[in-house]
Design an enzyme around this catalytic site. Sequence first.
Site, PDB file in Angstrom:
ATOM      1  N   TYR A 176       0.859  -1.414  -0.092  1.00 22.40           N
ATOM      2  CA  TYR A 176      -0.109  -0.052   0.069  1.00 22.40           C
ATOM      3  C   TYR A 176       0.843   1.333  -0.029  1.00 22.40           C
ATOM      4  CZ  TYR A 176      -3.640   3.192   1.426  1.00 22.40           C
ATOM      5  OH  TYR A 176      -4.564   4.435   1.579  1.00 22.40           O
ATOM      6  N   GLU A 178       4.186   1.735  -0.476  1.00 22.06           N
ATOM      7  CA  GLU A 178       4.982   1.834  -1.497  1.00 22.06           C
ATOM      8  C   GLU A 178       4.340   1.881  -2.831  1.00 22.06           C
ATOM      9  OE1 GLU A 178       8.085   2.618  -1.253  1.00 22.06           O
ATOM     10  OE2 GLU A 178       9.303   1.464   0.112  1.00 22.06           O
ATOM     11  N   ARG A 217     -10.895  -0.606  10.268  1.00 21.68           N
ATOM     12  CA  ARG A 217     -10.241   0.438  10.680  1.00 21.68           C
ATOM     13  C   ARG A 217     -10.666   0.755  12.158  1.00 21.68           C
ATOM     14  NH1 ARG A 217     -10.070   3.883   5.061  1.00 21.68           N
ATOM     15  NH2 ARG A 217     -11.947   2.519   4.355  1.00 21.68           N
ATOM     16  N   VAL A 218      -9.912   1.675  12.640  1.00 17.81           N
ATOM     17  CA  VAL A 218     -10.163   1.795  14.127  1.00 17.81           C
ATOM     18  C   VAL A 218     -11.311   2.509  14.449  1.00 17.81           C
ATOM     19  CG1 VAL A 218      -8.767   3.786  14.502  1.00 17.81           C
ATOM     20  CG2 VAL A 218      -8.933   2.430  16.162  1.00 17.81           C
ATOM     21  N   VAL A 219     -11.897   3.702  13.780  1.00 26.55           N
ATOM     22  CA  VAL A 219     -12.949   4.367  14.213  1.00 26.55           C
ATOM     23  C   VAL A 219     -14.224   3.397  13.971  1.00 26.55           C
ATOM     24  CG1 VAL A 219     -14.252   6.554  13.948  1.00 26.55           C
ATOM     25  CG2 VAL A 219     -12.073   6.600  13.652  1.00 26.55           C
ATOM     26  N   ASN A 221     -14.154   0.141  13.949  1.00 27.99           N
ATOM     27  CA  ASN A 221     -14.254  -0.893  14.951  1.00 27.99           C
ATOM     28  C   ASN A 221     -14.757  -0.380  16.213  1.00 27.99           C
ATOM     29  OD1 ASN A 221     -12.961  -2.730  13.242  1.00 27.99           O
ATOM     30  ND2 ASN A 221     -11.146  -2.900  14.391  1.00 27.99           N
ATOM     31  N   LYS A 236      -1.753  -2.499  21.165  1.00 24.15           N
ATOM     32  CA  LYS A 236      -0.748  -2.082  21.645  1.00 24.15           C
ATOM     33  C   LYS A 236       0.173  -1.375  21.077  1.00 24.15           C
ATOM     34  CE  LYS A 236      -0.834  -5.952  24.965  1.00 24.15           C
ATOM     35  NZ  LYS A 236      -0.379  -7.487  24.974  1.00 24.15           N
ATOM     36  N   PRO A 237       1.000  -0.135  21.504  1.00 25.35           N
ATOM     37  CA  PRO A 237       0.885   0.203  23.094  1.00 25.35           C
ATOM     38  C   PRO A 237      -0.529   1.099  23.292  1.00 25.35           C
ATOM     39  CG  PRO A 237       2.566   1.619  22.028  1.00 25.35           C
ATOM     40  CD  PRO A 237       1.779   0.527  20.806  1.00 25.35           C
ATOM     41  N   ARG A 242      -3.114   9.081  15.766  1.00 23.57           N
ATOM     42  CA  ARG A 242      -3.665   9.455  14.548  1.00 23.57           C
ATOM     43  C   ARG A 242      -4.580  10.897  14.546  1.00 23.57           C
ATOM     44  NH1 ARG A 242      -0.816   5.719  13.707  1.00 23.57           N
ATOM     45  NH2 ARG A 242      -1.240   3.903  12.322  1.00 23.57           N
TER      46      ARG A 242
HETATM   47  N1  LIG Z   1     -10.142   6.652   4.426  1.00 26.29           N
HETATM   48  C1  LIG Z   1      -8.804   7.024   4.470  1.00 26.29           C
HETATM   49  O1  LIG Z   1      -8.661   7.327   5.699  1.00 26.29           O
HETATM   50  C2  LIG Z   1      -7.880   7.198   3.482  1.00 26.29           C
HETATM   51  C3  LIG Z   1      -6.553   7.588   3.852  1.00 26.29           C
HETATM   52  C4  LIG Z   1      -5.775   7.881   3.032  1.00 26.29           C
HETATM   53  C5  LIG Z   1      -5.828   7.474   1.606  1.00 26.29           C
HETATM   54  N2  LIG Z   1      -7.210   7.054   1.314  1.00 26.29           N
HETATM   55  C6  LIG Z   1      -7.385   6.945  -0.215  1.00 26.29           C
HETATM   56  O2  LIG Z   1      -8.638   7.364  -0.568  1.00 26.29           O
HETATM   57  C7  LIG Z   1      -9.209   6.280  -1.278  1.00 26.29           C
HETATM   58  C8  LIG Z   1     -10.647   5.940  -1.041  1.00 26.29           C
HETATM   59  O3  LIG Z   1     -10.568   5.410   0.246  1.00 26.29           O
HETATM   60  P1  LIG Z   1     -11.912   4.878   1.067  1.00 26.29           P
HETATM   61  O4  LIG Z   1     -11.521   4.945   2.561  1.00 26.29           O
HETATM   62  O5  LIG Z   1     -13.084   5.388   0.502  1.00 26.29           O
HETATM   63  O6  LIG Z   1     -11.712   3.435   0.936  1.00 26.29           O
HETATM   64  P2  LIG Z   1     -12.625   2.231   0.470  1.00 26.29           P
HETATM   65  O7  LIG Z   1     -12.109   0.950   0.626  1.00 26.29           O
HETATM   66  O8  LIG Z   1     -14.071   2.274   1.126  1.00 26.29           O
HETATM   67  O9  LIG Z   1     -12.998   2.527  -1.209  1.00 26.29           O
HETATM   68  C9  LIG Z   1     -11.965   2.178  -2.108  1.00 26.29           C
HETATM   69  C10 LIG Z   1     -12.800   1.691  -3.456  1.00 26.29           C
HETATM   70  O10 LIG Z   1     -12.081   1.614  -4.595  1.00 26.29           O
HETATM   71  C11 LIG Z   1     -12.710   0.225  -4.913  1.00 26.29           C
HETATM   72  N3  LIG Z   1     -11.523  -0.647  -5.540  1.00 26.29           N
HETATM   73  C12 LIG Z   1     -10.532  -1.324  -5.076  1.00 26.29           C
HETATM   74  N4  LIG Z   1      -9.667  -1.980  -6.035  1.00 26.29           N
HETATM   75  C13 LIG Z   1     -10.302  -1.588  -7.021  1.00 26.29           C
HETATM   76  C14 LIG Z   1      -9.833  -1.787  -8.603  1.00 26.29           C
HETATM   77  N5  LIG Z   1      -8.712  -2.542  -8.672  1.00 26.29           N
HETATM   78  N6  LIG Z   1     -10.450  -1.478  -9.575  1.00 26.29           N
HETATM   79  C15 LIG Z   1     -11.605  -0.770  -9.258  1.00 26.29           C
HETATM   80  N7  LIG Z   1     -12.105  -0.371  -8.047  1.00 26.29           N
HETATM   81  C16 LIG Z   1     -11.402  -0.814  -7.180  1.00 26.29           C
HETATM   82  C17 LIG Z   1     -13.293  -0.484  -4.124  1.00 26.29           C
HETATM   83  O11 LIG Z   1     -14.283  -1.348  -4.278  1.00 26.29           O
HETATM   84  C18 LIG Z   1     -13.822   0.636  -3.305  1.00 26.29           C
HETATM   85  O12 LIG Z   1     -14.983   1.167  -3.786  1.00 26.29           O
HETATM   86  C19 LIG Z   1      -8.307   5.158  -1.496  1.00 26.29           C
HETATM   87  O13 LIG Z   1      -7.257   5.349  -2.699  1.00 26.29           O
HETATM   88  C20 LIG Z   1      -7.246   5.348  -0.208  1.00 26.29           C
HETATM   89  O14 LIG Z   1      -6.071   4.761  -0.505  1.00 26.29           O
HETATM   90  C21 LIG Z   1      -8.034   6.926   2.483  1.00 26.29           C
HETATM   91  O1  LIG Z   2      -5.013   8.044   6.703  1.00 23.52           O
HETATM   92  C1  LIG Z   2      -4.006   7.172   5.948  1.00 23.52           C
HETATM   93  O2  LIG Z   2      -3.005   7.647   5.348  1.00 23.52           O
HETATM   94  C2  LIG Z   2      -4.075   5.752   6.037  1.00 23.52           C
HETATM   95  O3  LIG Z   2      -4.816   5.401   7.447  1.00 23.52           O
HETATM   96  C3  LIG Z   2      -5.293   4.212   7.669  1.00 23.52           C
HETATM   97  O4  LIG Z   2      -4.272   3.339   8.152  1.00 23.52           O
HETATM   98  P1  LIG Z   2      -4.170   3.320   9.595  1.00 23.52           P
HETATM   99  O5  LIG Z   2      -3.852   4.505  10.347  1.00 23.52           O
HETATM  100  O6  LIG Z   2      -3.276   2.100  10.104  1.00 23.52           O
HETATM  101  O7  LIG Z   2      -5.713   2.783  10.230  1.00 23.52           O
HETATM  102  P2  LIG Z   2      -6.235   1.882  11.083  1.00 23.52           P
HETATM  103  O8  LIG Z   2      -6.282   0.620  10.808  1.00 23.52           O
HETATM  104  O9  LIG Z   2      -7.420   2.824  11.378  1.00 23.52           O
HETATM  105  O10 LIG Z   2      -5.250   2.103  12.325  1.00 23.52           O
HETATM  106  C4  LIG Z   2      -5.059   3.345  13.202  1.00 23.52           C
HETATM  107  C5  LIG Z   2      -4.559   2.783  14.607  1.00 23.52           C
HETATM  108  O11 LIG Z   2      -5.695   2.364  15.262  1.00 23.52           O
HETATM  109  C6  LIG Z   2      -5.175   0.896  15.818  1.00 23.52           C
HETATM  110  N1  LIG Z   2      -6.036   0.173  16.077  1.00 23.52           N
HETATM  111  C7  LIG Z   2      -6.936  -0.366  14.787  1.00 23.52           C
HETATM  112  C8  LIG Z   2      -8.045  -1.066  15.242  1.00 23.52           C
HETATM  113  C9  LIG Z   2      -8.467  -1.507  16.354  1.00 23.52           C
HETATM  114  O12 LIG Z   2      -9.315  -2.164  16.481  1.00 23.52           O
HETATM  115  N2  LIG Z   2      -7.700  -1.178  17.358  1.00 23.52           N
HETATM  116  C10 LIG Z   2      -6.570  -0.093  17.302  1.00 23.52           C
HETATM  117  O13 LIG Z   2      -6.072   0.156  18.299  1.00 23.52           O
HETATM  118  C11 LIG Z   2      -3.935   0.624  14.915  1.00 23.52           C
HETATM  119  O14 LIG Z   2      -2.884  -0.122  15.704  1.00 23.52           O
HETATM  120  C12 LIG Z   2      -3.437   1.899  14.446  1.00 23.52           C
HETATM  121  O15 LIG Z   2      -2.598   2.451  15.332  1.00 23.52           O
HETATM  122  C13 LIG Z   2      -6.091   3.785   6.329  1.00 23.52           C
HETATM  123  O16 LIG Z   2      -6.595   2.687   6.580  1.00 23.52           O
HETATM  124  C14 LIG Z   2      -5.337   3.948   5.298  1.00 23.52           C
HETATM  125  O17 LIG Z   2      -5.946   3.590   4.079  1.00 23.52           O
HETATM  126  C15 LIG Z   2      -4.856   5.327   5.064  1.00 23.52           C
HETATM  127  O18 LIG Z   2      -4.195   5.547   3.846  1.00 23.52           O
END
Ligand SMILES: NC(=O)c1ccc[n+]([C@@H]2O[C@H](COP(=O)([O-])OP(=O)(O)OC[C@H]3O[C@@H](n4cnc5c(N)ncnc54)[C@H](O)[C@@H]3O)[C@@H](O)[C@H]2O)c1
Ligand SMILES: O=C(O)[C@H]1O[C@H](OP(=O)(O)OP(=O)(O)OC[C@H]2O[C@@H](n3ccc(=O)[nH]c3=O)[C@H](O)[C@@H]2O)[C@H](O)[C@@H](O)[C@@H]1O
Length: 346
Positions: A176, A178, A217-219, A221, A236-237, A242
């Site tokens: 993701y 990279e 994802r955390v919120v 969940n 942990k920890p 975020r």
């Molecule tokens: N939500 C966040 O906190 C967060 C943070 C950083 C970046 N982003 C980026 O924002 C974008 C949207 O994130 P989101 O939270 O709405 O996620 P999401 O998983 O709800 O939405 C992603 C969408 O892309 C579609 N998809 C996945 N692979 C595909 C493929 N190969 N071809 C066509 N469609 C495909 C999925 O079916 C889904 O509808 C992503 O690019 C993600 O990397 C999100």
């Molecule tokens: O904003 C971003 O750039 C990235 O953030 C998230 O990745 P991450 O921050 O790891 O998201 P979560 O899985 O929600 O985790 C956030 C934190 O909550 C913690 N966590 C997660 C789930 C849980 O049940 N409990 C918990 O403590 C994780 O350890 C982590 O420290 C998104 O899922 C990515 O798609 C996104 O690109």
Amino acid sequence: MASNGDHQTTVKPVKPPPSPSPLRNSKFSKSNMRILVTGGAGFIGSHLVDKLMENEKNEVIVADNYFTGSKDNLRKWIGQPRFELIRHDVTEPLLVEVDQIYHLACPASPIFYKYNPVKTIKTNVIGTLNMLGLAKRVGARILLTSTSEVYGDPLVHPQPESYWGNVNPIGVRSCYDEGKRVAETLMFDYHRQHGIEIRIARIFNTYGPRMNIDDGRVVSNFIAQALRGEPLTVQKPGTQTRSFCYVSDMVDGLIRLMEGENTGPINIGNPGEFTMTELAETVKELINPGVEINMVENTPDDPRQRKPDITKAKALLGWEPKVKLRDGLPLMEEDFRLRLGVSKKK
Ligand SMILES: NC(=O)c1ccc[n+]([C@@H]2O[C@H](COP(=O)([O-])OP(=O)(O)OC[C@H]3O[C@@H](n4cnc5c(N)ncnc54)[C@H](O)[C@@H]3O)[C@@H](O)[C@H]2O)c1
Ligand SMILES: O=C(O)[C@H]1O[C@H](OP(=O)(O)OP(=O)(O)OC[C@H]2O[C@@H](n3ccc(=O)[nH]c3=O)[C@H](O)[C@@H]2O)[C@H](O)[C@@H](O)[C@@H]1O
């Protein structure tokens, strides 16, 4: 060391942008703008589509493979003459005539992007190449939703766009982070080599209604756990941080970036920073004070701190988030209650 990169907001392309395809002018209705949203059936994408469709001058085409998204998120637009929904995987080429491309397609939750890491890389690399090829053919402007994960486990705090990051290239999250870094590289190479108009948003953790309930994802969940009366699972920890942005603020930032003059990358996120223990305590207090908080094992390479420096977004887009975490959580709670069928005790 504060940062190690030049600010890349207005890089001059070698060539002028390609001229638009004549087919682009044959619109379904009298719209001014035809917009493709890849990943538009997902969480952020479907909210973006809602906002774009509010403007009667827009036609919107969504291309999505429904891996983590759902038609249900777009049900109010299905059948609307200004809206089209295509089942399509962005790792395959797509032929449509559009003026703008919001390229969001990519699984975003760590449990989903780690489920099939090779597919995640292909989506980021081949998917972005395909969308850039499309942008080049039709002369469209393209916006990539990159991520704060390009900063990896950051050694600079908060993170400005000029920071090059601290990313493990061979870890379980690399498909993701990279992948998104290569996607950004491709965007700039197409810009410099072919004159494509590009925009790059680096999105920081975003939350709101329509997140998958079992998204991982955390919120989502914590809210689902609080409503089901299950212990909140703090990995942990618990001191890792975020910064959470409400989805309406995110959509506003993405549209401003697309409509503005700066290529980016630009951080879009809410600088309010919380530890995961603080987040669990806030959800407990607001949603279910009776629920327990349990510490559980974490996954490898979890970033220890994350907070956007949004100086550029403020200065260049006139954007800053409006919704505080304590105001956004109840809006998401309402949506989760409806979907889980858990009503509020009077
Ligand atoms: N939500 C966040 O906190 C967060 C943070 C950083 C970046 N982003 C980026 O924002 C974008 C949207 O994130 P989101 O939270 O709405 O996620 P999401 O998983 O709800 O939405 C992603 C969408 O892309 C579609 N998809 C996945 N692979 C595909 C493929 N190969 N071809 C066509 N469609 C495909 C999925 O079916 C889904 O509808 C992503 O690019 C993600 O990397 C999100
Ligand atoms: O904003 C971003 O750039 C990235 O953030 C998230 O990745 P991450 O921050 O790891 O998201 P979560 O899985 O929600 O985790 C956030 C934190 O909550 C913690 N966590 C997660 C789930 C849980 O049940 N409990 C918990 O403590 C994780 O350890 C982590 O420290 C998104 O899922 C990515 O798609 C996104 O690109």
